[in-house]
Design a protein around this motif. Structure first.
Motif, PDB file in Angstrom:
ATOM      1  N   SER A   1     -26.489  -2.747  15.301  1.00 29.72           N
ATOM      2  CA  SER A   1     -27.907  -2.995  15.077  1.00 29.72           C
ATOM      3  C   SER A   1     -28.719  -1.774  15.506  1.00 29.72           C
ATOM      4  CB  SER A   1     -28.364  -4.209  15.890  1.00 29.72           C
ATOM      5  OG  SER A   1     -29.775  -4.244  16.010  1.00 29.72           O
TER       6      SER A   1
ATOM      7  N   TYR B   1     -25.642   2.402  17.586  1.00 26.26           N
ATOM      8  CA  TYR B   1     -25.976   2.480  16.161  1.00 26.26           C
ATOM      9  C   TYR B   1     -26.423   3.894  15.810  1.00 26.26           C
ATOM     10  CZ  TYR B   1     -28.746   1.753  11.877  1.00 26.26           C
ATOM     11  OH  TYR B   1     -29.275   1.846  10.609  1.00 26.26           O
TER      12      TYR B   1
ATOM     13  N   ASP C   1     -31.153  -1.728  17.196  1.00 27.24           N
ATOM     14  CA  ASP C   1     -31.598  -1.955  18.569  1.00 27.24           C
ATOM     15  C   ASP C   1     -30.589  -1.449  19.594  1.00 27.24           C
ATOM     16  OD1 ASP C   1     -33.942  -3.212  17.693  1.00 27.24           O
ATOM     17  OD2 ASP C   1     -32.934  -5.136  17.518  1.00 27.24           O
ATOM     18  N   GLN C   2     -29.466  -0.918  19.121  1.00 25.48           N
ATOM     19  CA  GLN C   2     -28.427  -0.395  20.006  1.00 25.48           C
ATOM     20  C   GLN C   2     -28.363   1.130  19.896  1.00 25.48           C
ATOM     21  OE1 GLN C   2     -25.499  -2.980  17.805  1.00 25.48           O
ATOM     22  NE2 GLN C   2     -24.659  -3.262  19.863  1.00 25.48           N
ATOM     23  N   THR C   3     -28.166   1.783  21.027  1.00 27.87           N
ATOM     24  CA  THR C   3     -28.002   3.232  20.999  1.00 27.87           C
ATOM     25  C   THR C   3     -26.736   3.613  20.242  1.00 27.87           C
ATOM     26  OG1 THR C   3     -29.134   3.416  23.128  1.00 27.87           O
ATOM     27  CG2 THR C   3     -27.883   5.319  22.399  1.00 27.87           C
TER      28      THR C   3
ATOM     29  N   HIS D   1     -33.476   6.018  19.094  1.00 28.04           N
ATOM     30  CA  HIS D   1     -33.543   4.629  19.571  1.00 28.04           C
ATOM     31  C   HIS D   1     -34.929   4.328  20.134  1.00 28.04           C
ATOM     32  CE1 HIS D   1     -31.769   1.343  22.430  1.00 28.04           C
ATOM     33  NE2 HIS D   1     -32.428   0.829  21.406  1.00 28.04           N
TER      34      HIS D   1
ATOM     35  N   ARG E   1     -39.410  -1.582  11.405  1.00 30.16           N
ATOM     36  CA  ARG E   1     -38.947  -2.789  10.720  1.00 30.16           C
ATOM     37  C   ARG E   1     -38.433  -2.521   9.314  1.00 30.16           C
ATOM     38  NH1 ARG E   1     -42.417  -7.927  12.907  1.00 30.16           N
ATOM     39  NH2 ARG E   1     -42.235  -7.356  15.109  1.00 30.16           N
TER      40      ARG E   1
ATOM     41  N   SER F   1     -45.881  -3.844  14.152  1.00 32.43           N
ATOM     42  CA  SER F   1     -45.536  -5.262  14.014  1.00 32.43           C
ATOM     43  C   SER F   1     -46.672  -6.074  13.418  1.00 32.43           C
ATOM     44  CB  SER F   1     -45.128  -5.836  15.381  1.00 32.43           C
ATOM     45  OG  SER F   1     -46.212  -5.737  16.302  1.00 32.43           O
TER      46      SER F   1
ATOM     47  N   ASP G   1     -41.305  -0.130  15.768  1.00 38.52           N
ATOM     48  CA  ASP G   1     -41.143  -1.574  15.565  1.00 38.52           C
ATOM     49  C   ASP G   1     -42.285  -2.335  16.226  1.00 38.52           C
ATOM     50  OD1 ASP G   1     -39.800  -3.831  14.585  1.00 38.52           O
ATOM     51  OD2 ASP G   1     -38.797  -4.145  16.501  1.00 38.52           O
ATOM     52  N   GLU G   2     -42.667  -1.908  17.422  1.00 40.10           N
ATOM     53  CA  GLU G   2     -43.765  -2.563  18.138  1.00 40.10           C
ATOM     54  C   GLU G   2     -45.121  -2.146  17.574  1.00 40.10           C
ATOM     55  OE1 GLU G   2     -43.069  -1.298  22.103  1.00 40.10           O
ATOM     56  OE2 GLU G   2     -41.387  -2.689  22.453  1.00 40.10           O
TER      57      GLU G   2
ATOM     58  N   HIS H   1     -37.525   4.241  17.278  1.00 39.63           N
ATOM     59  CA  HIS H   1     -37.366   3.013  16.484  1.00 39.63           C
ATOM     60  C   HIS H   1     -38.052   1.841  17.179  1.00 39.63           C
ATOM     61  CE1 HIS H   1     -35.540  -0.070  13.965  1.00 39.63           C
ATOM     62  NE2 HIS H   1     -35.158  -0.680  15.079  1.00 39.63           N
ATOM     63  N   THR H   2     -37.839   1.728  18.482  1.00 38.50           N
ATOM     64  CA  THR H   2     -38.468   0.658  19.256  1.00 38.50           C
ATOM     65  C   THR H   2     -39.982   0.795  19.233  1.00 38.50           C
ATOM     66  OG1 THR H   2     -36.533   0.519  20.713  1.00 38.50           O
ATOM     67  CG2 THR H   2     -38.596  -0.437  21.528  1.00 38.50           C
TER      68      THR H   2
END
Length: 357
Positions: free
Chosen positions: A261, A267, A263-265, A213, A243, A224, A220-221, A216-217
């Motif tokens: 999603s 997931y 964006d959720q742990t 998680h 992404r 971007s 994603d940043e 991934h964050t």
């Protein structure tokens, strides 16, 4: 990606973005690189490391490669990874000694030109891309006999280009792979190399879900506003995070991820369950060697003693153990579905108890 200047980016785009170019480089290496000894193809005795991302596959790759018993793909093979022998000849006279820098994961693992890395997926993207890459996922897939034979030739070419550079004089060169996407095609790997060792690390589900998680964050940043960086990851088949994340659909993955999603742990915990329940089912019929990440961190000497013995490696397990550094502890994730947690922990303990038949 900030390390790549305009010319380097152009070269990578030319070499990796178009399938016809990749196919051409493979064909050139096979035709001009020199005839491969049939024994080199049939007796490669390779080792494939694969599993869910953040389970310790990179750590295992580096520890195994450090023994000097293997040939594998490194950053020096980039960007013409399908032409390992021709690219080595072209670059041999002007190789640079690169300083180590931390990789994009931000996990304290440094890389240099000579670091082993997961570039093998370029082969599968070139020859079976349509069979498994979709807009939102990666599908488990069959591989035809022609492609399996090409893969055997490719593996032989990678080991052949290191001939004469092996760290142990007179030792038999073996191919080493780390490719998390191989969970989609373990059957094909076994058909290509019946005697191959397939090593699958697994990690505590709550630790792995939290790590996945967070990464991934981060990706994603980080990417971007970096179009080249996102393209680079796609060219190499790295869809694990960010992404362009596309989950591997093995077992009940699609069913388990429905309504969740990245964006959720929850997931990533559901993803862990779907992948590992399938790996546990495949362990006996496909002769997978399951390796616990906790054992790798807590007692690497004992783990490598057993693993090296099973792989027939003439190497010091304590030297490899010295490369292992346990990751920093993470704060427990909050708001996790307790039913998911219970199911994941039961599966984790079943993996820990598993012993080959």
């Amino acid at each position: 990606m900030t390390e790549y200047g305009p010319m380097a980016r152009l070269l990578h785009r030319i070499a990796l973005s178009a399938r016809p170019i990749r196919e051409m480089t493979f064909d050139l290496d096979q035709s001009v690189g020199g005839k491969l000894d049939d024994r080199a193809v049939t007796a490669a005795d390779p080792v494939f490391v694969s599993g869910l991302a953040r389970s310790g596959t990179s750590i295992l790759l580096r520890a195994l490669y450090s023994t000097g018993c293997f040939s594998t793909l490194t950053y020096r093979h980039m960007p013409f990874v399908l032409a390992p022998r021709l690219w080595r000849r072209f670059t041999a006279g002007h190789e640079k000694a690169g300083a180590e820098t931390e990789r994009a994961h931000g996990d304290g693992m440094n890389v240099s030109f000579d670091s082993p890395e997961a570039f093998e997926e370029v082969f599968w993207l070139t020859f079976v891309d349509d069979a498994y890459v979709t807009q939102d996922s990666l599908k488990a897939h069959d591989v035809d006999s022609e492609t399996i034979e090409k893969f055997r030739l490719y593996v032989a070419a990678v080991t052949d280009c290191d001939r004469g550079n092996h760290k142990k004089a007179g030792a038999r060169l073996r191919y080493l792979s780390k490719n998390n996407n191989n969970v989609l095609r373990f059957g094909a790997i076994r058909r290509a190399f019946p005697d191959a060792a397939i090593v699958v690390p697994f990690r505590h589900p709550l630790e792995q879900a939290a790590s996945a998680h967070a990464l991934h964050t981060r990706f994603d940043e980080q990417y971007s506003d970096d179009a080249f960086g996102r393209s680079y990851m796609r060219w190499l088949g790295h869809f694990e995070f960010g992404r362009d994340h596309r989950p591997a659909l093995i077992g009940r993955t699609r069913e388990r991820l429905a309504g969740l999603s990245p964006d959720q742990t929850d997931y990533w915990l559901s993803y862990w369950i779907a992948v590992h329940e399938t790996l546990l089912e495949q362990a006996t019929p496909l002769a997978l060697r399951l390796v616990g990440f906790a054992d790798l961190c807590d007692n690497p000497g004992r783990l490598f003693t057993g693993l090296f013995d099973s792989l027939g490696l003439d190497a010091d397990p304590e030297t490899a153990a010295g490369l292992i550094a346990a990751p920093a502890p993470r704060q427990p994730e909050t708001g996790i579905d307790r039913q998911l947690e219970t199911e994941a922990l039961e599966l984790y303990h079943a993996l820990c108890r598993y012993r080959p038949a």
